[in-house]
Scaffold this motif. Structure first.
Motif, PDB file in Angstrom:
ATOM      1  N   MET A  18      63.765 -72.302  17.126  1.00 12.41           N
ATOM      2  CA  MET A  18      63.281 -73.226  17.776  1.00 12.41           C
ATOM      3  C   MET A  18      64.135 -74.598  17.650  1.00 12.41           C
ATOM      4  N   ALA A  19      64.442 -74.543  16.155  1.00 16.88           N
ATOM      5  CA  ALA A  19      65.293 -76.002  15.827  1.00 16.88           C
ATOM      6  C   ALA A  19      66.559 -75.751  16.876  1.00 16.88           C
ATOM      7  N   ARG A  20      67.126 -74.510  16.946  1.00 18.21           N
ATOM      8  CA  ARG A  20      68.450 -74.491  17.621  1.00 18.21           C
ATOM      9  C   ARG A  20      68.057 -74.676  19.208  1.00 18.21           C
ATOM     10  N   LEU A  21      67.023 -74.149  19.425  1.00 23.20           N
ATOM     11  CA  LEU A  21      66.768 -74.383  21.069  1.00 23.20           C
ATOM     12  C   LEU A  21      66.570 -75.872  21.277  1.00 23.20           C
ATOM     13  N   GLU A  22      66.009 -76.504  20.340  1.00 24.03           N
ATOM     14  CA  GLU A  22      65.675 -77.958  20.670  1.00 24.03           C
ATOM     15  C   GLU A  22      66.989 -78.536  20.758  1.00 24.03           C
ATOM     16  N   ASP A  23      68.065 -78.114  19.892  1.00 24.84           N
ATOM     17  CA  ASP A  23      69.090 -78.790  19.940  1.00 24.84           C
ATOM     18  C   ASP A  23      69.913 -78.425  21.339  1.00 24.84           C
ATOM     19  N   ASP A  40      54.289 -80.539  33.058  1.00 17.52           N
ATOM     20  CA  ASP A  40      55.119 -81.156  33.848  1.00 17.52           C
ATOM     21  C   ASP A  40      54.771 -82.701  33.852  1.00 17.52           C
ATOM     22  N   ASP A  41      53.325 -82.692  34.064  1.00 18.24           N
ATOM     23  CA  ASP A  41      52.759 -84.212  33.978  1.00 18.24           C
ATOM     24  C   ASP A  41      53.097 -84.863  32.802  1.00 18.24           C
ATOM     25  N   ALA A  42      52.808 -84.285  31.739  1.00 23.88           N
ATOM     26  CA  ALA A  42      53.071 -84.887  30.282  1.00 23.88           C
ATOM     27  C   ALA A  42      54.447 -85.344  30.117  1.00 23.88           C
ATOM     28  N   CYS A  43      55.353 -84.545  30.665  1.00 22.75           N
ATOM     29  CA  CYS A  43      56.977 -84.719  30.414  1.00 22.75           C
ATOM     30  C   CYS A  43      57.075 -85.859  31.450  1.00 22.75           C
ATOM     31  N   PHE A  44      56.523 -85.950  32.525  1.00 21.64           N
ATOM     32  CA  PHE A  44      56.777 -86.956  33.583  1.00 21.64           C
ATOM     33  C   PHE A  44      56.314 -88.269  32.999  1.00 21.64           C
ATOM     34  N   MET A  45      55.248 -88.499  32.407  1.00 22.42           N
ATOM     35  CA  MET A  45      54.725 -89.651  31.800  1.00 22.42           C
ATOM     36  C   MET A  45      55.535 -90.017  30.431  1.00 22.42           C
ATOM     37  N   GLU A  46      56.006 -89.012  29.868  1.00 17.91           N
ATOM     38  CA  GLU A  46      56.670 -89.358  28.579  1.00 17.91           C
ATOM     39  C   GLU A  46      57.999 -90.143  29.006  1.00 17.91           C
ATOM     40  N   LEU A  65      55.508 -77.185  22.185  1.00 18.16           N
ATOM     41  CA  LEU A  65      55.318 -77.959  23.429  1.00 18.16           C
ATOM     42  C   LEU A  65      55.712 -79.491  22.920  1.00 18.16           C
ATOM     43  N   ARG A  66      55.310 -80.108  21.954  1.00 12.08           N
ATOM     44  CA  ARG A  66      55.150 -81.479  21.441  1.00 12.08           C
ATOM     45  C   ARG A  66      56.651 -81.802  21.442  1.00 12.08           C
ATOM     46  N   GLU A  67      57.469 -80.879  20.645  1.00 10.15           N
ATOM     47  CA  GLU A  67      58.886 -81.315  20.358  1.00 10.15           C
ATOM     48  C   GLU A  67      59.613 -81.014  21.666  1.00 10.15           C
ATOM     49  N   CYS A  68      59.445 -80.234  22.483  1.00  7.36           N
ATOM     50  CA  CYS A  68      59.968 -80.270  23.824  1.00  7.36           C
ATOM     51  C   CYS A  68      59.758 -81.493  24.541  1.00  7.36           C
ATOM     52  N   VAL A  69      58.611 -81.775  24.686  1.00  7.01           N
ATOM     53  CA  VAL A  69      58.289 -83.047  25.684  1.00  7.01           C
ATOM     54  C   VAL A  69      58.900 -84.292  24.986  1.00  7.01           C
ATOM     55  N   GLN A  70      58.917 -84.405  23.615  1.00  5.78           N
ATOM     56  CA  GLN A  70      59.325 -85.660  23.035  1.00  5.78           C
ATOM     57  C   GLN A  70      60.912 -85.623  23.097  1.00  5.78           C
ATOM     58  N   VAL A  71      61.697 -84.364  23.018  1.00  4.30           N
ATOM     59  CA  VAL A  71      63.071 -84.452  23.617  1.00  4.30           C
ATOM     60  C   VAL A  71      63.539 -84.777  24.823  1.00  4.30           C
ATOM     61  N   TYR A  72      62.651 -84.221  25.675  1.00  6.90           N
ATOM     62  CA  TYR A  72      62.921 -84.296  27.103  1.00  6.90           C
ATOM     63  C   TYR A  72      62.690 -85.943  27.544  1.00  6.90           C
ATOM     64  N   GLY A  73      61.478 -86.324  27.133  1.00  8.00           N
ATOM     65  CA  GLY A  73      61.123 -87.775  27.329  1.00  8.00           C
ATOM     66  C   GLY A  73      62.277 -88.876  26.803  1.00  8.00           C
ATOM     67  N   SER A  74      62.619 -88.455  25.584  1.00 10.48           N
ATOM     68  CA  SER A  74      63.657 -89.335  24.849  1.00 10.48           C
ATOM     69  C   SER A  74      64.884 -89.627  25.666  1.00 10.48           C
ATOM     70  N   VAL A  75      65.554 -88.464  26.222  1.00  9.65           N
ATOM     71  CA  VAL A  75      66.702 -88.434  26.757  1.00  9.65           C
ATOM     72  C   VAL A  75      66.372 -88.885  28.369  1.00  9.65           C
ATOM     73  N   ILE A 104      57.602 -73.525  24.320  1.00  8.05           N
ATOM     74  CA  ILE A 104      56.070 -73.699  24.612  1.00  8.05           C
ATOM     75  C   ILE A 104      55.263 -72.399  24.148  1.00  8.05           C
ATOM     76  N   SER A 105      55.934 -71.364  24.596  1.00  5.73           N
ATOM     77  CA  SER A 105      55.328 -70.111  24.133  1.00  5.73           C
ATOM     78  C   SER A 105      55.247 -69.947  22.635  1.00  5.73           C
ATOM     79  N   ALA A 106      56.232 -70.575  21.839  1.00  3.65           N
ATOM     80  CA  ALA A 106      56.234 -70.524  20.359  1.00  3.65           C
ATOM     81  C   ALA A 106      55.391 -71.622  19.706  1.00  3.65           C
ATOM     82  N   GLY A 107      54.789 -72.676  20.609  1.00  2.00           N
ATOM     83  CA  GLY A 107      54.077 -73.607  20.176  1.00  2.00           C
ATOM     84  C   GLY A 107      54.643 -74.891  19.772  1.00  2.00           C
TER      85      GLY A 107
END
Length: 665
Positions: free
Chosen positions: A76-81, A266-272, A188-198, A183-186
């Protein structure tokens, strides 16, 4: 979740693949990105991740469970990168010129009437006066594809919304595959944060290019209005781009990557991504809506209101789910406050016109700056009639004819039953303007000049109404006829005040001896009569040459009216009694002017120039030999900066920035 390949990997093989790409222990893993490799390498790694996740679900031995957990954390750390890297690799800045061209096209497809000043969006947002190059818009309303933009500009159209493809489909496919596993691995929050920051950094960059500044409500309210006017124009243009293109495209990208991967992911990422920028965008309009009210702000506030009204259907579409509901609510509340501010400003303007306190008479009885100001103001109001007709729903608060209040005029609405509420307010403004002018006319010591002052000002009101088809339609011909009768009545009042006493010198009564017409003429009485006429006419000529009737046609009509009364009376009097004077001594002391001299002298009236010389010499000075206007003549209204009024008492509450007014004329 379906594995990317047909064959499942053994757990140990999958774990080795994950550990081989562990950047904390492998130099090669730190230097390379999996998704920069060939597709086979990518698929193999994702297969390994899927196998580890399946193993976690089926593992029964604690040792196997621990290995699976530690491995999935590394994965997951690798996929986040990898997720972050793909996002960054495809964050090319959006070309604002292409955005503006598309927003211009969309503004023309909306059913709401275009804004007068700000709906035309220029190709350069830093230059508020540029016009859009309409060659970029095809006859069918589609846009030509931009060749200068590094961002793909293909889009799908939903009314006025233009959704750009912010990333190539291959990148979106890879991002979705990564997001699905995180998201399947739990994670979600890390994925949304990375997406939103970029993605938020991309939106912030677009904001800077569009001229949307990071200002607090307090910062905005401390700015001078002249500065805010420019920022409002820029904001309206930027808001259309942000809502219809920028935010809409970000929403589309979120849907492409996250839709179906979890509850409202998708709403969560959009708002982020857009919540902060959206709040920043709408805070500007909110600050304007709650700022101190003053007349010069009305038209820009109406522009803001119209822009938000125009955007609300698009805001509802872009922010249509539960998470961004607060954005929709904020925009609707701001629109409502802008509407209330517009109503309040109009009411305060009416009161300011009524109470405007300047007491110093304008020299020469010319048009008062207040009259110019008010008529230019309501001419602009008539340009906004579609918006204001919806906002102004109550009749003006007028005086009553049964009231003892002498400080407020009354108005009978029964004379205007067929007219709109907005029209009633405009008529009421003209009524209170006349009421104020009547009060100002009383400060003239000369009754003739007071009449001339009213004539000039009401005539100006009539001409301004006639010169604006929109204003004339709202005011109506019936009230226009009343105003025309008003200035004609004032002109008659002027003539009576001035010329009755002059023409009284040319009467026959008192000139005949023994009261018999045939018994002879008293030469002494006749000489006194000529002397009185000469003295009175010279005084009137000297004074009224400095008075001013600025309208050329009105000035000429008034001179003709004077000549039609003066010249025949003088010609007749001179014809009857010239011989009695010329038969005596020094006739030139009594008959100083010929009929032609008087005709020439009348041409000097109402020019605003002093007559050089006195008596006979003064009447013969040609207009080309005159100097400049007398000191203290009406101050010119500047077309830059604040309107400068001749009276130092003029209240700042009635000082409009000149750029908000029509040319004063």
């Amino acid at each position: 979740m379906e594995p990317p390949g047909n064959d499942s990997l053994p757990f140990d093989s999958a774990r080795k693949i994950i550990l081989r790409w562990d950047s904390t222990v492998s130099e090669e893993a730190r230097e390379r990105m999996i998704f920069d490799s060939d597709r086979q390498e990518i698929d193999l790694y994702l297969q390994a991740v899927d196998e580890i996740q399946r193993s976690m679900e089926s593992a029964t031995i604690a040792d196997d469970q621990t290995k699976a957990n530690s491995t999935i954390q590394i994965a997951m750390a690798r996929l986040e990168d990898e997720f972050r890297n793909i996002l960054i690799a495809h964050t090319s800045p959006i070309e604002t010129d292409s955005l503006v061209d598309q927003s211009f096209s969309s503004s023309h497809s909306h059913s709401h009437s275009p804004l007068r000043t700000d709906s035309s969006i220029g190709t350069d947002l830093q230059d508020d006066d540029d016009d859009t190059d309409e060659d970029s818009v095809r006859p069918d309303g589609d846009l030509q594809e931009s060749t200068s933009s590094s961002t793909l500009v293909s889009y799908r159209s939903t009314n006025s919304i233009r959704e750009l493809d912010l990333m190539p489909s291959e990148a979106i496919y890879d991002l979705r595959r990564i997001a699905e596993r995180m998201i399947s691995a739990g994670y979600l929050r890390e994925c949304v944060q990375v997406y939103g920051s970029v993605r938020k950094s991309v939106v912030d960059s677009s904001f800077r290019r569009l001229g949307v500044e990071k200002l607090s409500i307090g910062d905005i309210q401390r700015l001078d209005w002249e500065v805010l006017e420019t920022k409002i124009r820029r904001w309206i243009r930027a808001a259309k781009v942000c809502v219809r293109i920028l935010f809409a495209s970000e929403k589309k990208l979120c849907e492409q990557i996250f839709e179906g991967l979890g509850t409202a992911t998708d709403d969560a990422c959009f708002m982020e991504t857009v919540k902060g920028p959206a709040i920043q965008l709408f805070n500007f309009a909110e600050a304007i809506s709650i700022s101190r009210r003053s007349p010069e702000k009305l038209f820009k506030i109406l522009d803001l209101h119209d822009a938000l009204l125009d955007l609300m259907p698009d805001i509802d579409v872009v922010f249509n789910s539960k998470s961004p509901e607060s954005i929709r609510v904020q925009a609707a509340e701001i629109q409502s406050r802008l509407a209330e501010a517009s109503r309040g400003i109009l009411s305060e303007f009416e009161n300011a016109v009524l109470r405007e306190p300047s007491r110093i008479p304008v020299p020469g009885g010319t048009i008062h700056p207040l009259t110019r100001y008010v008529m230019n103001y309501i001419s602009l109001i008539s340009d906004y009639k579609q918006t204001l007709a919806e906002l102004i729903v109550s009749k003006p608060a007028t005086g009553s004819r049964y009231s003892d209040d002498s400080t407020t005029p009354d108005m009978d609405f029964s004379d205007h039953e067929e007219q709109s509420t907005l029209a009633l307010h405009l008529i009421w403004i003209i009524v209170i303007l006349q009421f104020n002018l009547e009060g100002k006319s009383k400060h003239y010591k000369d009754a003739s000049l007071a009449h001339l002052f009213i004539m000039n000002n009401v005539h100006y009101i009539v001409q301004k109404i006639k010169g604006s088809p929109e204003l004339r339609e709202m005011i109506g011909d019936n009230y226009l006829r009343k105003l025309t009768g008003k200035y004609r009545q004032a002109a008659t009042g002027y003539e009576r005040s001035t010329w009755v006493r002059v023409l009284y010198c040319l009467r026959d009564e008192g000139l005949h001896v023994s009261g018999s017409f045939s018994s002879g003429v008293s030469r002494t009485a006749l000489r006194e009569r000529f002397k009185s006429f000469n003295a009175m006419f010279e005084e009137v000529h000297k004074i009224q040459a400095t008075w001013l009737v600025p309208d050329t046609q009105l000035r000429e009509e008034l001179r003709i009216s004077i000549s039609e009364k003066l010249i025949p009376a003088y010609r007749s009097f001179l014809g009857r009694f010239r011989s009695h004077i010329e038969s005596g001594r020094h006739p030139e002391n009594y008959i100083k002017y010929s009929v032609e001299d008087l005709e020439t002298a009348v041409l000097d009236f109402f020019e605003g120039f002093p007559v050089i010389g006195s008596g006979y010499d003064g009447l013969l000075v040609s207009q080309s030999d005159r100097g400049l206007t007398i000191e203290g003549q009406v101050e010119e209204i500047k077309v830059t900066g604040k309107l400068n009024f001749s009276s130092s008492e003029y209240p700042s509450s009635l000082c409009l920035n000149a750029s908000a007014l029509l040319e004063c004329s």
